[in-house]
Design a protein around this motif. Structure first.
Motif, PDB file in Angstrom:
ATOM      1  N   LEU A 218       0.738  -1.141  -0.014  1.00 28.06           N
ATOM      2  CA  LEU A 218      -0.092  -0.051   0.041  1.00 28.06           C
ATOM      3  C   LEU A 218       0.747   1.295   0.074  1.00 28.06           C
ATOM      4  CD1 LEU A 218      -2.793   1.426   0.006  1.00 28.06           C
ATOM      5  CD2 LEU A 218      -2.867   1.024   2.487  1.00 28.06           C
ATOM      6  N   ARG A 219       1.853   1.217   0.468  1.00 29.37           N
ATOM      7  CA  ARG A 219       2.871   2.491   0.558  1.00 29.37           C
ATOM      8  C   ARG A 219       3.223   2.751  -0.595  1.00 29.37           C
ATOM      9  NH1 ARG A 219       7.589   3.873   0.051  1.00 29.37           N
ATOM     10  NH2 ARG A 219       8.393   1.707  -0.119  1.00 29.37           N
ATOM     11  N   VAL A 220       3.497   1.397  -1.415  1.00 25.41           N
ATOM     12  CA  VAL A 220       4.159   1.912  -2.573  1.00 25.41           C
ATOM     13  C   VAL A 220       3.127   2.238  -3.901  1.00 25.41           C
ATOM     14  CG1 VAL A 220       5.229   0.615  -4.918  1.00 25.41           C
ATOM     15  CG2 VAL A 220       5.919   0.124  -2.584  1.00 25.41           C
ATOM     16  N   LYS A 221       1.880   2.094  -3.522  1.00 25.36           N
ATOM     17  CA  LYS A 221       0.694   2.354  -4.337  1.00 25.36           C
ATOM     18  C   LYS A 221       0.488   3.970  -3.908  1.00 25.36           C
ATOM     19  CE  LYS A 221      -0.188  -1.180  -6.975  1.00 25.36           C
ATOM     20  NZ  LYS A 221       0.137  -0.931  -8.403  1.00 25.36           N
ATOM     21  N   ILE A 222       0.383   4.257  -2.616  1.00 23.89           N
ATOM     22  CA  ILE A 222       0.379   5.437  -2.194  1.00 23.89           C
ATOM     23  C   ILE A 222       1.350   6.421  -2.943  1.00 23.89           C
ATOM     24  CG2 ILE A 222       0.485   7.200  -0.293  1.00 23.89           C
ATOM     25  CD1 ILE A 222      -1.058   4.947   1.396  1.00 23.89           C
ATOM     26  N   GLN A 223       2.628   6.066  -2.882  1.00 24.65           N
ATOM     27  CA  GLN A 223       3.645   6.842  -3.407  1.00 24.65           C
ATOM     28  C   GLN A 223       3.281   7.130  -5.066  1.00 24.65           C
ATOM     29  OE1 GLN A 223       6.023   8.479  -1.770  1.00 24.65           O
ATOM     30  NE2 GLN A 223       6.306   9.394  -3.631  1.00 24.65           N
ATOM     31  N   ALA A 224       2.879   6.005  -5.512  1.00 21.17           N
ATOM     32  CA  ALA A 224       2.548   6.002  -7.188  1.00 21.17           C
ATOM     33  C   ALA A 224       1.363   7.114  -7.332  1.00 21.17           C
ATOM     34  CB  ALA A 224       1.941   4.611  -7.425  1.00 21.17           C
ATOM     35  N   VAL A 225       0.651   7.066  -6.489  1.00 20.76           N
ATOM     36  CA  VAL A 225      -0.495   8.222  -6.631  1.00 20.76           C
ATOM     37  C   VAL A 225       0.046   9.603  -6.349  1.00 20.76           C
ATOM     38  CG1 VAL A 225      -2.745   9.323  -5.632  1.00 20.76           C
ATOM     39  CG2 VAL A 225      -2.303   6.785  -5.846  1.00 20.76           C
ATOM     40  N   SER A 226       1.057   9.773  -5.509  1.00 19.85           N
ATOM     41  CA  SER A 226       1.505  11.048  -5.172  1.00 19.85           C
ATOM     42  C   SER A 226       2.546  11.416  -6.425  1.00 19.85           C
ATOM     43  CB  SER A 226       2.539  10.983  -4.041  1.00 19.85           C
ATOM     44  OG  SER A 226       1.702  10.457  -2.828  1.00 19.85           O
TER      45      SER A 226
ATOM     46  N   GLU B  34      -4.959  10.619 -13.575  1.00 18.05           N
ATOM     47  CA  GLU B  34      -3.956   9.651 -13.198  1.00 18.05           C
ATOM     48  C   GLU B  34      -4.254   9.133 -11.809  1.00 18.05           C
ATOM     49  OE1 GLU B  34      -2.652   7.479 -15.178  1.00 18.05           O
ATOM     50  OE2 GLU B  34      -3.666   8.560 -16.915  1.00 18.05           O
ATOM     51  N   LYS B  35      -4.268  10.103 -11.065  1.00 19.48           N
ATOM     52  CA  LYS B  35      -4.235   9.840  -9.425  1.00 19.48           C
ATOM     53  C   LYS B  35      -5.304   9.129  -9.123  1.00 19.48           C
ATOM     54  CE  LYS B  35      -0.915  13.673  -8.130  1.00 19.48           C
ATOM     55  NZ  LYS B  35      -0.773  14.730  -7.215  1.00 19.48           N
ATOM     56  N   LYS B  36      -6.712   9.466  -9.783  1.00 19.58           N
ATOM     57  CA  LYS B  36      -7.779   9.167  -9.346  1.00 19.58           C
ATOM     58  C   LYS B  36      -7.815   7.652 -10.014  1.00 19.58           C
ATOM     59  CE  LYS B  36     -11.162  10.752  -7.519  1.00 19.58           C
ATOM     60  NZ  LYS B  36     -11.827  11.461  -6.817  1.00 19.58           N
ATOM     61  N   LYS B  37      -7.452   7.402 -10.876  1.00 21.11           N
ATOM     62  CA  LYS B  37      -7.460   6.171 -11.549  1.00 21.11           C
ATOM     63  C   LYS B  37      -6.689   5.102 -10.586  1.00 21.11           C
ATOM     64  CE  LYS B  37      -7.673   7.046 -16.579  1.00 21.11           C
ATOM     65  NZ  LYS B  37      -6.861   7.244 -17.721  1.00 21.11           N
ATOM     66  N   ILE B  38      -5.649   5.502 -10.189  1.00 21.31           N
ATOM     67  CA  ILE B  38      -4.700   4.728  -9.235  1.00 21.31           C
ATOM     68  C   ILE B  38      -5.854   4.601  -7.882  1.00 21.31           C
ATOM     69  CG2 ILE B  38      -2.665   4.165  -7.776  1.00 21.31           C
ATOM     70  CD1 ILE B  38      -1.370   5.891 -10.104  1.00 21.31           C
ATOM     71  N   CYS B  39      -6.133   5.569  -7.413  1.00 16.15           N
ATOM     72  CA  CYS B  39      -6.922   5.671  -6.137  1.00 16.15           C
ATOM     73  C   CYS B  39      -8.253   4.679  -6.327  1.00 16.15           C
ATOM     74  CB  CYS B  39      -7.615   6.986  -5.688  1.00 16.15           C
ATOM     75  SG  CYS B  39      -6.206   8.080  -4.989  1.00 16.15           S
ATOM     76  N   ASN B  40      -8.624   4.534  -7.413  1.00 16.38           N
ATOM     77  CA  ASN B  40      -9.802   3.792  -7.597  1.00 16.38           C
ATOM     78  C   ASN B  40      -9.624   2.353  -7.556  1.00 16.38           C
ATOM     79  OD1 ASN B  40     -12.787   3.543  -8.142  1.00 16.38           O
ATOM     80  ND2 ASN B  40     -12.002   2.865 -10.453  1.00 16.38           N
ATOM     81  N   THR B  41      -8.186   1.970  -7.883  1.00 13.43           N
ATOM     82  CA  THR B  41      -8.013   0.572  -7.760  1.00 13.43           C
ATOM     83  C   THR B  41      -7.635   0.289  -6.295  1.00 13.43           C
ATOM     84  OG1 THR B  41      -5.623   0.968  -8.165  1.00 13.43           O
ATOM     85  CG2 THR B  41      -6.869   0.629 -10.036  1.00 13.43           C
ATOM     86  N   LEU B  42      -7.402   1.055  -5.472  1.00  9.54           N
ATOM     87  CA  LEU B  42      -7.223   1.102  -3.982  1.00  9.54           C
ATOM     88  C   LEU B  42      -8.643   0.925  -3.098  1.00  9.54           C
ATOM     89  CD1 LEU B  42      -4.130   3.074  -3.836  1.00  9.54           C
ATOM     90  CD2 LEU B  42      -4.241   0.747  -4.135  1.00  9.54           C
ATOM     91  N   LYS B  43      -9.649   1.231  -3.757  1.00  2.29           N
ATOM     92  CA  LYS B  43     -10.912   1.096  -2.922  1.00  2.29           C
ATOM     93  C   LYS B  43     -11.068   0.082  -2.051  1.00  2.29           C
ATOM     94  CE  LYS B  43     -14.627   3.994  -5.399  1.00  2.29           C
ATOM     95  NZ  LYS B  43     -15.795   3.854  -6.151  1.00  2.29           N
ATOM     96  N   PRO B  44     -10.559  -1.074  -2.310  1.00  2.43           N
ATOM     97  CA  PRO B  44     -10.669  -2.284  -1.444  1.00  2.43           C
ATOM     98  C   PRO B  44     -10.227  -2.149  -0.325  1.00  2.43           C
ATOM     99  CG  PRO B  44     -10.265  -3.135  -3.747  1.00  2.43           C
ATOM    100  CD  PRO B  44     -10.100  -1.807  -3.916  1.00  2.43           C
ATOM    101  N   TYR B  45      -9.366  -1.321  -0.126  1.00  5.84           N
ATOM    102  CA  TYR B  45      -8.723  -0.988   1.057  1.00  5.84           C
ATOM    103  C   TYR B  45      -9.685  -0.493   2.241  1.00  5.84           C
ATOM    104  CZ  TYR B  45      -4.199  -2.537  -0.258  1.00  5.84           C
ATOM    105  OH  TYR B  45      -3.006  -3.421  -0.665  1.00  5.84           O
ATOM    106  N   PHE B  46     -10.437   0.532   1.710  1.00  2.00           N
ATOM    107  CA  PHE B  46     -11.463   1.090   2.246  1.00  2.00           C
ATOM    108  C   PHE B  46     -12.508   0.180   2.591  1.00  2.00           C
ATOM    109  CE2 PHE B  46      -9.838   4.501  -0.395  1.00  2.00           C
ATOM    110  CZ  PHE B  46      -9.695   5.421   0.735  1.00  2.00           C
ATOM    111  N   TYR B  47     -13.065  -0.795   2.015  1.00  2.00           N
ATOM    112  CA  TYR B  47     -13.710  -1.805   2.285  1.00  2.00           C
ATOM    113  C   TYR B  47     -13.246  -2.816   3.287  1.00  2.00           C
ATOM    114  CZ  TYR B  47     -16.325  -0.215  -1.749  1.00  2.00           C
ATOM    115  OH  TYR B  47     -17.292   0.726  -2.314  1.00  2.00           O
TER     116      TYR B  47
END
Length: 76
Positions: free
Chosen positions: A42-50, A57-70
């Motif tokens: 998750l840290r690497v994915k957060i860095q990719a968003v940043s 592009e940031k929102k596209k990556i964030c969308n793939t991380l939605k499962p973490y919220f659930y």
């Protein structure tokens, strides 16, 4: 406001939430993950968003991380 309420707010209005806010909440969720490998992923994915150049592009990556919220809401 509790992290659970913040997660619910983001999920209820995901398309209108800025990526910086999503990153803030994901960073908080990261601290609750039990496995170090999952935290690192998750840290690497957060860095990719940043590092992404545009909000789109940031929102596209964030969308793939939605499962973490659930997962957080389910008690990880």
């Amino acid at each position: 406001m509790s992290l659970e309420k913040q997660v619910n707010q983001i999920l209820n209005n995901f398309d209108n939430v800025e990526s910086t806010r999503i990153i803030e909440i994901l960073t908080s969720i990261q601290l609750h993950l039990k496995r170090e490998i999952t935290q690192e992923y998750l840290r690497v994915k957060i860095q990719a968003v940043s590092d992404s150049p545009s909000e789109i592009e940031k929102k596209k990556i964030c969308n793939t991380l939605k499962p973490y919220f659930y997962w957080y809401l389910q008690g990880i």
